[in-house]
Design an enzyme around this catalytic site. Structure first.
Site, PDB file in Angstrom:
ATOM      1  N   ALA A  77       0.844  -1.199   0.000  1.00  0.00           N
ATOM      2  CA  ALA A  77       0.000   0.000   0.000  1.00  0.00           C
ATOM      3  C   ALA A  77       0.874   1.241   0.000  1.00  0.00           C
ATOM      4  CB  ALA A  77      -0.922   0.006   1.214  1.00  0.00           C
ATOM      5  N   ASP A  78       0.296   2.323  -0.465  1.00  0.00           N
ATOM      6  CA  ASP A  78       0.986   3.610  -0.384  1.00  0.00           C
ATOM      7  C   ASP A  78      -0.038   4.711  -0.147  1.00  0.00           C
ATOM      8  OD1 ASP A  78       3.915   4.704  -1.010  1.00  0.00           O
ATOM      9  OD2 ASP A  78       2.436   6.210  -1.602  1.00  0.00           O
ATOM     10  N   THR A  79       0.296   5.607   0.772  1.00  0.00           N
ATOM     11  CA  THR A  79      -0.602   6.688   1.149  1.00  0.00           C
ATOM     12  C   THR A  79       0.008   8.027   0.766  1.00  0.00           C
ATOM     13  OG1 THR A  79      -1.467   5.407   3.021  1.00  0.00           O
ATOM     14  CG2 THR A  79      -1.828   7.783   3.068  1.00  0.00           C
TER      15      THR A  79
END
Length: 210
Positions: A77-79
């Site tokens: 994931a990447d935010t």
């Protein structure tokens, strides 16, 4: 098919969210090097976030994964934080952290987290790639408050220079959407992705009790 979840992230916040949801996992941080956004990425923040999440998943070396009781299911994931068509990444220093927070205070911004699930199916890589957005509005805070928050060290490894689950929670005025997305992993979206692949994550809850 029984899967063993592999979290391809060094983020303690994502690990804590999975633990709180009763999802067991093996930690195997991805070696993927995150590029800095350019002007084109600022116009397409969802695309940029998806690119990073997929890059993290694909960079995992299947041959170096730890021995697992089931088939590996990689979660990456990447935010990112996006305000006024500009992506705000992790601050490079305290001055940049203060500038980001001064920009966001009293304003509304988007927090976008892209999630990639990766598995092998019939010897081929198979993946899902989705993204979630949450609207966040900050209180007004003066320069002294911001400086003391930055001095705490909490903002320095976080997109947008704040942690919604920690001291940064005192910045939050309103949230519209999934709070877990702001922390770094939208659990509602992850559940829908599990459902898409007919992965019964409730079985993991049962296994936890054994």
């Amino acid at each position: 098919m029984f899967y063993s979840l592999v979290l391809a992230s060094s983020s303690p916040r994502r690990a804590q969210l999975l633990q709180s949801a009763g999802i067991p996992f093996t930690l195997a941080p991805s070696p993927f090097e995150e590029p800095l956004p350019d002007a084109s990425d600022n116009r397409h923040p969802f695309r940029f976030a998806r690119h990073l999440a997929q890059g993290k998943a694909l960079a995992c070396d299947w041959d170096k994964l730890p021995s697992l009781p089931g088939e590996p299911l990689i979660l990456a994931a990447d935010t990112i934080v996006c305000h006024d068509f500009q992506i705000l990444g992790k601050p490079r220093d305290t001055d940049e952290a203060q500038a980001m927070l001064q920009r966001l205070c009293g304003q509304t911004h988007h927090v976008i987290t892209a999630v990639c699930l990766l598995r092998k199916k019939d010897a081929q890589l198979d993946w899902q790639l989705e993204a979630e957005s949450t609207l966040v509005r900050f209180h007004e805070r003066d320069a002294d408050w911001i400086a003391r928050y930055v001095a705490s060290g909490e903002p320095m490894d976080k997109s947008g220079a704040y942690g919604a689950q920690g001291k940064g929670s005192f910045l939050l005025s309103h949230i519209r959407g999934d709070f877990s997305n702001v922390v770094g992993l939208p659990l509602g979206l992850l559940g829908r992705m599990f459902d898409e692949w007919k992965i019964n994550y409730q079985n993991w809850w049962d296994n936890e009790k054994k």
